[in-house]
Design a protein around this motif. Sequence first.
Motif, PDB file in Angstrom:
ATOM      1  N   LEU A 184       0.543  -1.140   0.017  1.00 41.94           N
ATOM      2  CA  LEU A 184      -0.124  -0.102  -0.154  1.00 41.94           C
ATOM      3  C   LEU A 184       0.986   1.247  -0.065  1.00 41.94           C
ATOM      4  CD1 LEU A 184      -2.841  -0.905   2.539  1.00 41.94           C
ATOM      5  CD2 LEU A 184      -3.072  -0.932   0.075  1.00 41.94           C
ATOM      6  N   THR A 185       1.863   1.203   0.422  1.00 42.83           N
ATOM      7  CA  THR A 185       3.015   2.353   0.605  1.00 42.83           C
ATOM      8  C   THR A 185       3.598   2.344  -0.706  1.00 42.83           C
ATOM      9  OG1 THR A 185       3.421   1.577   2.858  1.00 42.83           O
ATOM     10  CG2 THR A 185       4.751   3.404   2.179  1.00 42.83           C
ATOM     11  N   LYS A 186       4.038   1.402  -1.323  1.00 40.12           N
ATOM     12  CA  LYS A 186       4.705   1.504  -2.393  1.00 40.12           C
ATOM     13  C   LYS A 186       4.029   1.781  -3.728  1.00 40.12           C
ATOM     14  CE  LYS A 186       8.410  -1.021  -5.140  1.00 40.12           C
ATOM     15  NZ  LYS A 186       8.985  -2.201  -5.531  1.00 40.12           N
ATOM     16  N   TYR A 187       2.638   1.398  -3.639  1.00 37.38           N
ATOM     17  CA  TYR A 187       1.855   1.501  -4.864  1.00 37.38           C
ATOM     18  C   TYR A 187       0.558   2.127  -4.180  1.00 37.38           C
ATOM     19  CZ  TYR A 187       4.904  -1.559  -7.223  1.00 37.38           C
ATOM     20  OH  TYR A 187       6.091  -2.111  -8.020  1.00 37.38           O
ATOM     21  N   PRO A 188       0.617   3.562  -3.883  1.00 39.17           N
ATOM     22  CA  PRO A 188      -0.730   4.219  -3.275  1.00 39.17           C
ATOM     23  C   PRO A 188      -2.028   4.157  -4.211  1.00 39.17           C
ATOM     24  CG  PRO A 188       1.199   5.733  -3.581  1.00 39.17           C
ATOM     25  CD  PRO A 188       1.560   4.441  -3.882  1.00 39.17           C
ATOM     26  N   GLN A 189      -1.655   3.773  -5.623  1.00 38.26           N
ATOM     27  CA  GLN A 189      -2.767   3.827  -6.436  1.00 38.26           C
ATOM     28  C   GLN A 189      -3.740   2.730  -6.049  1.00 38.26           C
ATOM     29  OE1 GLN A 189       0.542   3.043  -7.255  1.00 38.26           O
ATOM     30  NE2 GLN A 189       0.486   1.745  -9.075  1.00 38.26           N
ATOM     31  N   PHE A 190      -3.206   1.506  -5.206  1.00 33.99           N
ATOM     32  CA  PHE A 190      -4.193   0.605  -4.906  1.00 33.99           C
ATOM     33  C   PHE A 190      -4.755   0.981  -3.420  1.00 33.99           C
ATOM     34  CE2 PHE A 190      -1.157  -1.425  -7.662  1.00 33.99           C
ATOM     35  CZ  PHE A 190      -2.156  -1.611  -8.805  1.00 33.99           C
ATOM     36  N   GLN A 191      -4.671   2.075  -2.949  1.00 35.69           N
ATOM     37  CA  GLN A 191      -5.355   2.172  -1.587  1.00 35.69           C
ATOM     38  C   GLN A 191      -6.811   2.578  -1.992  1.00 35.69           C
ATOM     39  OE1 GLN A 191      -3.463   5.424   0.767  1.00 35.69           O
ATOM     40  NE2 GLN A 191      -1.273   4.469   0.317  1.00 35.69           N
ATOM     41  N   GLU A 192      -7.769   2.146  -1.184  1.00 37.78           N
ATOM     42  CA  GLU A 192      -9.107   2.307  -1.274  1.00 37.78           C
ATOM     43  C   GLU A 192      -9.591   1.134  -2.196  1.00 37.78           C
ATOM     44  OE1 GLU A 192     -11.350   5.232  -0.547  1.00 37.78           O
ATOM     45  OE2 GLU A 192      -9.719   6.532  -0.041  1.00 37.78           O
TER      46      GLU A 192
END
Length: 488
Positions: free
Chosen positions: A306-314
């Motif tokens: 989630l930190t490395k790829y914030p686009q997947f948050q939510e």
Amino acid sequence: MKNKTIIVSNRLPLNVSLPENEEENEIKILPSVGGLATGMKSIHQNSDSLWIGWSGIATDDIDESTRNKINKAIQQQKCISVDLTQDEVEDFYFGFSNDLLWPLFHYFTEYTHYKDEHWEAYKKVNRKFAEKVLEYLEDGDQVWVHDYQLLLLPQLIKEAKPNVSIGFFLHIPFPSYEIFRVLPKREELLKGMLGSDLIGFHNYDYERHFISSVSRILRYDVNFNTIQVGRRKVKIDSFPMGIDYQKFKEAAIDNTNKSQEEKSQLKVRLEQHLQVSNDAKLILSIDRLDYTKGIAQRLKAFEYFLTKYPQFQEKARLVMLAVPSRENVPQYQRLKREIDELVGRINGKFSTVSWTPVWYFYRSLPFEQLIDLYTSCEIALLTPIRDGMNLVAKEYIASRTDRTGTLILSEMAGAAQEMSEALIINPNDSNQIAEALKVAFEMPEEEQIMRNKFIQKRIKRYDVEKWATEFMKSLEATKDLQKEKKTK
Ligand code: ADQ
């Protein structure tokens, strides 16, 4: 009379529940739903067989008359109970079996504790099991012993009845010689197992490790996969345990055909997450809460993702189901606290008003809800640090009836050897897990279908019934081998 098969395992394939109050005096016996119980069902129910094991109730917790009632109820299910006291359970089961053998066989040498009194109890309880088996054993019967709690049992039976045919199956990994040699009582344990005519493991690696330990520690002669034990030959082979494929497939079809009104609340809530956006996905994680399953490392890897790829948050939600296990062991209590804290930290750090990244359930779920999870989660993230097989991986793929879904599986699980089309990862490498999650999120449906098609074909063919019958066939063949030798 027809010969019978005696199945022996630490626990019987049933759960006994005692009356909760004075008025109620009915003892309830419910079948257990575990992999072993399912696997042996065909042999146990359809043939002349008897299952010997512990009922789960210590004898000092009940009076004589309750004990008799339990034994009678159990016998109706073709089961025979081995009576164990609370102290025996403590020293044999929680002690030698789970404070020494379990961690060592899973390469967690730092968690092992050896105590003389645990070893004494282990020997005593294995003798108790042997006495019970011998009480019911008749000429021509065969015995199938299961798992690490009963490593001494084959030898005890063989010494008393040299002609009986004995099979042994280990459900957990057999570690490499360099780990196994650390074990106090290693000679006794190997000799105990070698009382069998056939010893089965989930895969060739465990088989190889066992053979190498026997030849280096006991210096017995080995010829390919046969070990010479005195005048006997013991066959070693691998039998990867399968699942009841049809049961999962049919349940998944029923589940996906349910109308909106018929769906469980869990299913409805799971589907709500998927409506957040087109590319929202649920990531499934299911295990017993055990340090070998890598649950804490998995959570850290998800946090890193989630930190490395914030686009997947939510968009990403980890649905984590941990089944309570060995709850009175301090090691397991510490792990439970660590997982509670990690879930709290991740949810505290990333949650928004409309999204909680980790949905955590600490309980056992009924079968229907397990299927809700298998059918709703498009990704399964199973990352044990060590695992004999891992049946959840197979159950997940069997439940994906439209063949979509991506399995991310640890290379340390026995199942990885039969599922090379899954995304295979090293469970200690957070970065690799994060990359695999990204790949899984972006994998085109056609590719998912292609990969799962191969796995489904394999696990459908070699299902749990096949596993059990292949083992029994192989045991039968060892009997013929001995006969041939004698007539030559
Ligand atoms: P386990 O360590 O128990 O078994 P696993 O093979 O994954 O691990 O089997 C777990 C079983 O429990 C599965 O059948 C699963 O469906 C069921 N289960 C999991 N979560 C559940 C829940 N919340 N509610 C109800 N049921 C749940 C040991 C070894 C494994 C080996 C098996 C079989 O450690 O490596 O695969 O034996 O040999």
